[in-house]
Design a protein around this motif. Structure first.
Motif, PDB file in Angstrom:
ATOM      1  N   ARG A 104       0.808  -1.221   0.000  1.00 13.58           N
ATOM      2  CA  ARG A 104       0.000   0.000   0.000  1.00 13.58           C
ATOM      3  C   ARG A 104       0.840   1.271   0.000  1.00 13.58           C
ATOM      4  O   ARG A 104       0.357   2.318  -0.431  1.00 13.58           O
ATOM      5  CB  ARG A 104      -0.929   0.019   1.223  1.00 13.58           C
ATOM      6  CG  ARG A 104      -2.093  -0.951   1.125  1.00 13.58           C
ATOM      7  CD  ARG A 104      -2.928  -0.942   2.408  1.00 13.58           C
ATOM      8  NE  ARG A 104      -4.196  -1.632   2.209  1.00 13.58           N
ATOM      9  CZ  ARG A 104      -4.350  -2.940   2.255  1.00 13.58           C
ATOM     10  NH1 ARG A 104      -3.293  -3.709   2.472  1.00 13.58           N
ATOM     11  NH2 ARG A 104      -5.536  -3.493   2.072  1.00 13.58           N
ATOM     12  N   SER A 128      -1.739   3.132  -2.064  1.00 15.27           N
ATOM     13  CA  SER A 128      -2.389   4.368  -1.633  1.00 15.27           C
ATOM     14  C   SER A 128      -1.400   5.490  -1.322  1.00 15.27           C
ATOM     15  O   SER A 128      -1.790   6.654  -1.282  1.00 15.27           O
ATOM     16  CB  SER A 128      -3.255   4.104  -0.399  1.00 15.27           C
ATOM     17  OG  SER A 128      -2.473   3.627   0.671  1.00 15.27           O
ATOM     18  N   ASN A 151      -6.640   3.867  -6.023  1.00 13.33           N
ATOM     19  CA  ASN A 151      -6.705   4.058  -4.573  1.00 13.33           C
ATOM     20  C   ASN A 151      -5.634   5.003  -4.047  1.00 13.33           C
ATOM     21  O   ASN A 151      -5.479   5.149  -2.826  1.00 13.33           O
ATOM     22  CB  ASN A 151      -6.586   2.708  -3.864  1.00 13.33           C
ATOM     23  CG  ASN A 151      -7.844   1.870  -4.021  1.00 13.33           C
ATOM     24  OD1 ASN A 151      -8.935   2.299  -3.657  1.00 13.33           O
ATOM     25  ND2 ASN A 151      -7.694   0.677  -4.578  1.00 13.33           N
ATOM     26  N   GLU A 153      -3.899   7.917  -2.518  1.00 11.77           N
ATOM     27  CA  GLU A 153      -4.362   8.995  -1.641  1.00 11.77           C
ATOM     28  C   GLU A 153      -3.274  10.019  -1.361  1.00 11.77           C
ATOM     29  O   GLU A 153      -3.563  11.207  -1.205  1.00 11.77           O
ATOM     30  CB  GLU A 153      -4.852   8.419  -0.312  1.00 11.77           C
ATOM     31  CG  GLU A 153      -6.025   7.457  -0.442  1.00 11.77           C
ATOM     32  CD  GLU A 153      -6.395   6.849   0.903  1.00 11.77           C
ATOM     33  OE1 GLU A 153      -5.846   7.299   1.933  1.00 11.77           O
ATOM     34  OE2 GLU A 153      -7.230   5.926   0.916  1.00 11.77           O
TER      35      GLU A 153
END
Length: 326
Positions: A104, A128, A151, A153
């Motif tokens: 991630r 992310s 995804n 961010e």
């Protein structure tokens, strides 16, 4: 950071069955052989019951080669991987990372990674957080490939070759909430593209092509919580344009030579402002009195504001936790 730390004896790490987090940053004598040891640990953890698996690895500054790096693909539980200052990476190395299904967060800052590497990472749909700061090979083509990570961010593009044309592609990222574009060549137009994203953290410090007109566009960022405008050639009126940012809590405006007392007055319309850095701006004692009226302000840095004199009210300096001096 342990510059004298060397590789542990083979098979040492694999015995720490409860090891979840390993930070080897700043250990230049550590080589990739420890990754092979960690793969043995991962295999041992896979045989045990429970969800506690090795998930965090920081290899910043470590001497890892591409062959040793291949062992990472067996540590499938990794979710956070930091590879700052690692210059061995290429598309083949990226293929290794695509075998980590839970990855991630990736830090490639100050490395040799390029557009082809990012394109290879396309299978990492859970990604992310991505740090590409100071990666000299990152350009607008790279930003086009970032559309493949729905995804995403948190994105750091500080001091890269990314420009406004590349930021155009980022507006398709539905979850992008934090972006660092400091020291880049973006223009005001880039901010209009980003207004389509749920941005809460924005850093455009030292983006010399951003003008008052660009700051006006920030009114389209209603979720903005933290903002860095340090080093911009903007004037007092630019701060008037921030008046609609009702969620803004942290504001950095260091080294803005055109900002003065009037600009501080305009900031009084920000109801949630709690932390402010206006070091090396053209402020006087009058600004301190203005700041005393801010309801939630609890921390202020006014270093190198040479027009502030010793007659500034000591009570206000203490109550607002104002830091002055050099």
């Amino acid at each position: 950071s342990c510059p004298l730390l060397k590789n542990p004896p083979y098979n040492t790490l694999s015995k720490f069955i409860n090891l979840l987090h390993l930070d080897l940053s700043g250990c230049p004598l550590i080589t990739g052989s420890c990754i092979e040891d960690l793969s043995e640990l991962s295999a041992s953890q896979a045989k045990t019951s429970g969800n506690r698996k090795f998930s965090y690895l920081n290899l910043k500054d470590c001497l890892v080669n591409s062959r040793e790096f291949d062992h990472l693909e067996t540590i499938t539980s990794i979710s956070t991987l930091l590879l700052s200052n690692c210059n061995f990476m290429n598309s083949k190395s990226m293929e290794t990372l695509t075998n980590l299904p839970f990855l991630r967060s990736l830090d490639f800052s100050n490395s040799s990674i390029d557009s082809a590497c990012i394109q290879t990472l396309k299978p990492l749909k859970l990604l992310s957080e991505l740090n590409l700061a100071q990666c000299r090979n990152i350009d607008n083509e790279t930003l086009e490939h970032l559309q493949d990570f729905p995804n995403l961010e948190d994105l750091n593009l500080a001091d890269t070759a990314a420009s406004t044309n590349g930021v155009f592609y980022l507006q398709t990222l539905p979850k992008l909430s934090s972006i660092n574009l400091s020291f880049s060549k973006i223009t005001n137009k880039a901010l209009s593209y980003l207004s389509n994203c749920p941005i809460r953290y924005l850093n455009i410090a030292h983006c010399n092509r951003i003008t008052n007109k660009g700051i006006e566009l920030l009114g389209s960022f209603p979720l903005l919580y933290e903002l860095s405008l340090s080093g911009l050639k903007i004037n007092n009126y630019a701060l008037y344009q921030l008046r609609t940012l009702s969620s803004l809590s942290i504001l950095y405006m260091r080294d803005c030579p055109l900002l003065g007392n009037l600009g501080i007055y305009y900031l009084s319309s920000l109801p949630e402002l709690s932390s402010l850095d206006v070091s090396n701006c053209q402020l006087t004692n009058r600004s301190i009195k203005t700041l005393s009226t801010f309801r939630k302000l609890s921390e202020v840095s006014m270093k190198s504001c040479h027009r502030i004199t010793n007659s500034a009210p000591l009570e206000l300096l203490n109550r607002l936790n104002i830091v002055t001096g050099k």
